[in-house]
Design a protein around this motif. Structure first.
Motif, PDB file in Angstrom:
ATOM      1  N   ASP A 119      94.755  -0.538  88.263  1.00  0.00           N
ATOM      2  CA  ASP A 119      95.489  -0.781  89.439  1.00  0.00           C
ATOM      3  C   ASP A 119      95.815  -2.421  89.699  1.00  0.00           C
ATOM      4  N   TYR A 120      95.057  -3.105  89.030  1.00  0.00           N
ATOM      5  CA  TYR A 120      95.136  -4.733  89.268  1.00  0.00           C
ATOM      6  C   TYR A 120      95.819  -5.153  88.013  1.00  0.00           C
ATOM      7  N   CYS A 147      92.593 -11.698  87.255  1.00  0.00           N
ATOM      8  CA  CYS A 147      93.138 -10.358  88.117  1.00  0.00           C
ATOM      9  C   CYS A 147      93.634 -10.912  89.411  1.00  0.00           C
ATOM     10  N   SER A 148      94.616  -9.741  89.690  1.00  0.00           N
ATOM     11  CA  SER A 148      95.226  -9.984  91.105  1.00  0.00           C
ATOM     12  C   SER A 148      94.088  -9.488  92.273  1.00  0.00           C
ATOM     13  N   TYR A 149      94.231 -10.068  93.272  1.00  0.00           N
ATOM     14  CA  TYR A 149      93.369  -9.750  94.563  1.00  0.00           C
ATOM     15  C   TYR A 149      93.550  -8.251  95.092  1.00  0.00           C
ATOM     16  N   THR A 150      94.893  -7.831  94.941  1.00  0.00           N
ATOM     17  CA  THR A 150      95.373  -6.373  95.330  1.00  0.00           C
ATOM     18  C   THR A 150      96.052  -5.922  94.242  1.00  0.00           C
ATOM     19  N   PRO A 151      96.669  -4.520  94.215  1.00  0.00           N
ATOM     20  CA  PRO A 151      97.448  -4.227  93.116  1.00  0.00           C
ATOM     21  C   PRO A 151      98.762  -4.790  93.076  1.00  0.00           C
ATOM     22  N   VAL A 153      96.753 -14.199  93.188  1.00  0.00           N
ATOM     23  CA  VAL A 153      95.904 -14.308  91.868  1.00  0.00           C
ATOM     24  C   VAL A 153      95.099 -15.689  91.878  1.00  0.00           C
ATOM     25  N   SER A 154      94.409 -15.691  90.617  1.00  0.00           N
ATOM     26  CA  SER A 154      93.477 -16.733  90.427  1.00  0.00           C
ATOM     27  C   SER A 154      92.372 -16.898  91.443  1.00  0.00           C
ATOM     28  N   VAL A 155      92.007 -16.098  92.396  1.00  0.00           N
ATOM     29  CA  VAL A 155      90.808 -16.164  93.304  1.00  0.00           C
ATOM     30  C   VAL A 155      89.605 -15.750  92.366  1.00  0.00           C
ATOM     31  N   ILE A 156      88.759 -16.832  92.514  1.00  0.00           N
ATOM     32  CA  ILE A 156      87.398 -16.728  91.660  1.00  0.00           C
ATOM     33  C   ILE A 156      86.606 -15.496  92.162  1.00  0.00           C
ATOM     34  N   ASN A 157      86.168 -15.387  93.318  1.00  0.00           N
ATOM     35  CA  ASN A 157      85.516 -14.339  93.723  1.00  0.00           C
ATOM     36  C   ASN A 157      85.774 -12.762  93.383  1.00  0.00           C
ATOM     37  N   ALA A 158      87.140 -12.845  93.497  1.00  0.00           N
ATOM     38  CA  ALA A 158      87.865 -11.658  93.245  1.00  0.00           C
ATOM     39  C   ALA A 158      87.721 -11.111  91.751  1.00  0.00           C
ATOM     40  N   ASN A 159      87.805 -12.077  90.795  1.00  0.00           N
ATOM     41  CA  ASN A 159      87.538 -11.788  89.459  1.00  0.00           C
ATOM     42  C   ASN A 159      86.120 -11.541  89.202  1.00  0.00           C
ATOM     43  N   ALA A 160      85.214 -12.110  89.820  1.00  0.00           N
ATOM     44  CA  ALA A 160      83.951 -11.933  89.824  1.00  0.00           C
ATOM     45  C   ALA A 160      83.321 -10.576  90.307  1.00  0.00           C
ATOM     46  N   TYR A 161      83.939 -10.417  91.311  1.00  0.00           N
ATOM     47  CA  TYR A 161      83.752  -8.791  91.944  1.00  0.00           C
ATOM     48  C   TYR A 161      84.345  -7.772  90.768  1.00  0.00           C
ATOM     49  N   ARG A 162      85.674  -7.846  90.299  1.00  0.00           N
ATOM     50  CA  ARG A 162      86.105  -6.960  89.260  1.00  0.00           C
ATOM     51  C   ARG A 162      85.468  -7.129  88.079  1.00  0.00           C
ATOM     52  N   ALA A 204      86.431  -6.155  81.964  1.00  0.00           N
ATOM     53  CA  ALA A 204      85.430  -7.044  82.719  1.00  0.00           C
ATOM     54  C   ALA A 204      84.835  -8.316  81.983  1.00  0.00           C
ATOM     55  N   ASN A 205      85.097  -8.428  80.460  1.00  0.00           N
ATOM     56  CA  ASN A 205      84.612  -9.612  80.008  1.00  0.00           C
ATOM     57  C   ASN A 205      85.864 -10.706  80.089  1.00  0.00           C
ATOM     58  N   ARG A 206      87.181 -10.225  80.269  1.00  0.00           N
ATOM     59  CA  ARG A 206      88.213 -11.239  80.333  1.00  0.00           C
ATOM     60  C   ARG A 206      88.129 -11.898  81.745  1.00  0.00           C
ATOM     61  N   ASN A 207      87.580 -11.051  82.634  1.00  0.00           N
ATOM     62  CA  ASN A 207      87.695 -11.667  84.107  1.00  0.00           C
ATOM     63  C   ASN A 207      86.458 -12.315  84.265  1.00  0.00           C
TER      64      ASN A 207
END
Length: 333
Positions: A199-200, A212-216, A222-231, A251-254
């Motif tokens: 969904d992202y 990845c996007s922060y929301t769907p 987009v491009s928010v570092i902590n959002a990518n770390a979480y995902r 996961a590896n791409r993020n």
């Protein structure tokens, strides 16, 4: 259910010069539980100062016209900083999935370590709450904020899934599942993992990385570092839990996006969009926490190096001369 008795805990041997005595920690936790019983399970978020239509529009004015907006937003900032009890004048108390998830995890840990079925029942209660408060209108299980959140890119409406909330809820179901093996929790974990995967939106940033996007909705952020770390953490954990390589590949791409976004000095900007390049205390912690969880699961040496560089920057730049945390090492423009 009946919990099996754990091995006896030697509280004396757990204390050392570098750690708090177990008894002191447990006493502190129990004081917190007593506070929770008195205060209740609903609360405020610091962003709820701006949750009403009026205050959200004032915040939007600040983003559009900083000078005029600064005048308009100043009374709210004053209340936020000096009269936090004024929150009740701006918005109502609500349940927050991110809080309910942490309560569930905390009571699950207490249940396991103290062999206390009462704490298990409290963890179970919070999972039931989380089932009821999932984002409406979504095919898969997911969670976000219960209020309208005004951001520099527009409003994220209440009930929008947030990748910065979803992983905590996944962990909560996972921790209770480890106690009771309830197939229902496993089913929700799987649905949540599928949400995190499908969904992202991902945007390629290098041959091996994607943001990845922060929301769907990719138009929101987009491009928010902590959002990518979480995902990256959520999907790494799901890959382990379900032996599913789809999760690991995404996961590896993020993860590589997070690693490639680290500055030469070891810091991370909030985002790599060229507009939100501030460096602050708690988003830095979010990134390093997610990397530490991934490292524990995979032993990835690139994670280890990034964490070491990040900690070095963090210690040198995000505390003042008294050892008090600083909000920013590089402030927003």
């Amino acid at each position: 259910m009946t919990l099996s008795a754990p091995a006896a805990i030697d509280t004396d041997s757990m204390a050392s010069a570098d750690t708090l005595p177990f008894g002191d920690v447990l006493a502190g936790v129990r004081r917190f539980v007593s506070w929770l019983d008195r205060y209740g399970e609903t609360s405020y978020d610091f962003q709820t100062f701006y949750a009403s239509d009026l205050c959200r529009n004032i915040k939007a004015l600040y983003y559009r016209k900083p000078l005029l907006g600064t005048i308009a937003v100043s009374p709210i900032i004053f209340c936020e900083a000096f009269v936090p009890s004024a929150r009740s004048l701006f918005w109502k108390r609500e349940r927050f999935p991110i809080s309910d998830a942490h309560f569930a995890m905390g009571f699950a840990f207490l249940s396991k370590h103290l062999n206390d079925e009462g704490y298990y029942r409290r963890a179970f209660h919070f999972l039931q709450v989380l089932e009821e408060t999932r984002c409406p209108g979504q095919d898969r299980y997911c969670w976000g904020y219960p209020f309208n959140w005004g951001t520099v890119r527009g409003t994220i409406w209440a009930g929008t899934p947030l990748i910065t909330t979803v992983p905590y809820v996944y962990e909560a179901f996972r921790e209770v599942y480890k106690i009771d093996n309830n197939a229902r929790w496993r089913e929700i974990m799987r649905s949540t993992a599928e949400h995190g995967l499908l969904d992202y939106k991902d945007f390629k940033t290098s041959e091996r990385a994607a943001s990845c996007s922060y929301t769907p909705n990719p138009e929101q952020s987009v491009s928010v570092i902590n959002a990518n770390a979480y995902r990256a953490f959520l999907l790494t954990q799901a890959a382990v839990d379900f032996s599913d390589e789809r999760y690991r590949k995404a996961a590896n791409r993020n993860l590589y996006f997070v690693l490639e976004s680290q500055n030469p000095d070891g810091s991370w900007p909030y985002a790599t969009d060229g507009k939100r390049d501030f460096i602050d205390h708690f988003h830095t912690c979010f990134v390093m926490k997610a990397l530490a969880k991934i490292e524990a699961l995979t032993g990835d040496p690139e994670c280890t190096r990034a964490i070491e560089r990040g900690v070095d920057f963090y210690v040198r730049n995000l505390f003042d001369e008294r050892g008090v945390p600083k909000q920013f090492s590089s402030r927003p423009d």
